[in-house]
Motif scaffolding. Sequence first.
Motif, mmCIF file in Angstrom:
data_model
loop_
_atom_site.group_PDB
_atom_site.id
_atom_site.type_symbol
_atom_site.label_atom_id
_atom_site.label_comp_id
_atom_site.label_asym_id
_atom_site.label_seq_id
_atom_site.Cartn_x
_atom_site.Cartn_y
_atom_site.Cartn_z
ATOM 1 N N SER A 161 0.819 -1.205 0.000
ATOM 2 C CA SER A 161 0.000 0.000 0.000
ATOM 3 C C SER A 161 0.858 1.263 0.000
ATOM 4 N N GLY A 162 2.116 1.127 -0.341
ATOM 5 C CA GLY A 162 3.019 2.271 -0.422
ATOM 6 C C GLY A 162 2.604 3.227 -1.523
ATOM 7 N N GLN A 163 3.230 4.388 -1.531
ATOM 8 C CA GLN A 163 2.863 5.425 -2.481
ATOM 9 C C GLN A 163 3.081 5.015 -3.929
ATOM 10 N N ASP A 164 4.069 4.177 -4.193
ATOM 11 C CA ASP A 164 4.390 3.834 -5.576
ATOM 12 C C ASP A 164 3.573 2.674 -6.118
ATOM 13 N N SER A 165 2.709 2.099 -5.334
ATOM 14 C CA SER A 165 1.956 0.930 -5.772
ATOM 15 C C SER A 165 0.495 1.276 -6.027
ATOM 16 N N THR A 166 0.022 0.928 -7.211
ATOM 17 C CA THR A 166 -1.400 1.130 -7.513
ATOM 18 C C THR A 166 -2.178 -0.160 -7.310
ATOM 19 N N GLY A 167 -1.481 -1.281 -7.198
ATOM 20 C CA GLY A 167 -2.160 -2.561 -7.089
ATOM 21 C C GLY A 167 -2.681 -3.051 -8.429
ATOM 22 N N LEU A 168 -2.182 -2.465 -9.522
ATOM 23 C CA LEU A 168 -2.641 -2.855 -10.860
ATOM 24 C C LEU A 168 -1.611 -3.663 -11.654
ATOM 25 N N GLY A 169 -0.352 -3.652 -11.266
ATOM 26 C CA GLY A 169 0.711 -4.277 -12.049
ATOM 27 C C GLY A 169 0.442 -5.729 -12.416
ATOM 28 N N LEU A 170 0.165 -6.568 -11.417
ATOM 29 C CA LEU A 170 -0.062 -7.984 -11.705
ATOM 30 C C LEU A 170 -1.429 -8.229 -12.332
ATOM 31 N N SER A 171 -2.371 -7.330 -12.092
ATOM 32 C CA SER A 171 -3.668 -7.420 -12.767
ATOM 33 C C SER A 171 -3.496 -7.174 -14.270
ATOM 34 N N ILE A 172 -2.634 -6.218 -14.618
ATOM 35 C CA ILE A 172 -2.312 -5.945 -16.025
ATOM 36 C C ILE A 172 -1.620 -7.156 -16.634
ATOM 37 N N VAL A 173 -0.696 -7.759 -15.883
ATOM 38 C CA VAL A 173 -0.008 -8.962 -16.356
ATOM 39 C C VAL A 173 -1.021 -10.047 -16.700
ATOM 40 N N LYS A 174 -1.948 -10.312 -15.786
ATOM 41 C CA LYS A 174 -2.955 -11.367 -16.003
ATOM 42 C C LYS A 174 -3.791 -11.088 -17.244
ATOM 43 N N GLU A 175 -4.235 -9.853 -17.394
ATOM 44 C CA GLU A 175 -5.074 -9.481 -18.540
ATOM 45 C C GLU A 175 -4.321 -9.669 -19.860
ATOM 46 N N LEU A 176 -3.079 -9.213 -19.918
ATOM 47 C CA LEU A 176 -2.300 -9.336 -21.151
ATOM 48 C C LEU A 176 -2.000 -10.799 -21.487
ATOM 49 N N VAL A 177 -1.663 -11.585 -20.489
ATOM 50 C CA VAL A 177 -1.386 -13.012 -20.717
ATOM 51 C C VAL A 177 -2.635 -13.700 -21.255
ATOM 52 N N GLN A 178 -3.774 -13.431 -20.658
ATOM 53 C CA GLN A 178 -5.030 -14.046 -21.115
ATOM 54 C C GLN A 178 -5.404 -13.596 -22.523
ATOM 55 N N GLN A 179 -5.119 -12.341 -22.856
ATOM 56 C CA GLN A 179 -5.419 -11.859 -24.205
ATOM 57 C C GLN A 179 -4.619 -12.609 -25.260
ATOM 58 N N MET A 180 -3.463 -13.145 -24.875
ATOM 59 C CA MET A 180 -2.643 -13.896 -25.820
ATOM 60 C C MET A 180 -2.798 -15.403 -25.610
ATOM 61 N N ASP A 181 -3.945 -15.788 -25.055
ATOM 62 C CA ASP A 181 -4.306 -17.196 -24.832
ATOM 63 C C ASP A 181 -3.339 -17.944 -23.929
ATOM 64 N N GLY A 182 -2.750 -17.239 -22.986
ATOM 65 C CA GLY A 182 -1.857 -17.866 -22.018
ATOM 66 C C GLY A 182 -2.509 -17.930 -20.656
ATOM 67 N N SER A 183 -1.784 -18.422 -19.690
ATOM 68 C CA SER A 183 -2.276 -18.445 -18.316
ATOM 69 C C SER A 183 -1.144 -18.041 -17.380
ATOM 70 N N VAL A 184 -1.522 -17.514 -16.237
ATOM 71 C CA VAL A 184 -0.549 -17.071 -15.249
ATOM 72 C C VAL A 184 -1.036 -17.525 -13.872
ATOM 73 N N ARG A 185 -0.086 -17.970 -13.055
ATOM 74 C CA ARG A 185 -0.418 -18.440 -11.700
ATOM 75 C C ARG A 185 0.662 -17.960 -10.734
ATOM 76 N N ALA A 186 0.287 -17.893 -9.470
ATOM 77 C CA ALA A 186 1.233 -17.540 -8.405
ATOM 78 C C ALA A 186 1.231 -18.650 -7.365
ATOM 79 N N PHE A 187 2.396 -18.967 -6.864
ATOM 80 C CA PHE A 187 2.553 -20.000 -5.843
ATOM 81 C C PHE A 187 3.364 -19.429 -4.695
ATOM 82 N N SER A 188 3.206 -20.021 -3.540
ATOM 83 C CA SER A 188 4.004 -19.650 -2.377
ATOM 84 C C SER A 188 4.519 -20.906 -1.719
ATOM 85 N N ARG A 189 5.746 -20.825 -1.260
ATOM 86 C CA ARG A 189 6.247 -21.934 -0.447
ATOM 87 C C ARG A 189 7.052 -21.353 0.697
ATOM 88 N N GLU A 190 6.791 -21.888 1.859
ATOM 89 C CA GLU A 190 7.492 -21.417 3.047
ATOM 90 C C GLU A 190 8.872 -22.031 3.092
#
Length: 192
Positions: A161-190
């Motif tokens: 939530s810092g000043q430089d973050s709009t929270g849109l960067g990865l949303s844009i990534v997802k939209e562009l990937v889907q427009q080119m018939d791709g898929s994107v996922r995120a994983f976490s491991r401790e």
Amino acid sequence: TSVMGYLQLMDECESEEEREHFKDIIFQRLQTLNVMIDDFFTYSKIKLNGSHDWKEICDVRQILCETLFLFYDDMCVKGLQVELEIPEDTFEVYGNREKFSRIFMDIIKNILIHGCEEAYVSMKRMEGQISISFENKTKNTLPQEMSEVFERFYKGDKARSGQDSTGLGLSIVKELVQQMDGSVRAFSRETG
């Protein structure tokens, strides 16, 4: 509102040192506003244009390497050690060069903002598809459901939530990937 407030304070102060301080703050706020407007504009444009302009042959490997090179100095300044596993051969797909570039830029920016210590980038051919992975360590709190990071305006912790973050960067990534018939996922491991 913030900029207007600092302009009023700057106008009322008598010290040149205070004026310079307020001027620096105003400049930073305007830069942040510029980033936000650019992200909102880009997201709106992507949603409106759809996927009609992506039918060209692109060497995704070349685009990825060029984009990584653009951020090399930023990674060095942050002290981020980046390990690459990218084959030498060509990875041609139907897509759009600008969209691939924007995807990689937004992911790398995300790593620069939220990553720490080391990152890993790999590219592989898997069953007639290309898989590109970005991994990084982070000290930030991650969501229970990792798909949330691709939601518009997602800022799951104070760092996002810092000043430089709009929270849109990865949303844009997802939209562009889907427009080119791709898929994107995120994983976490401790890690211990």
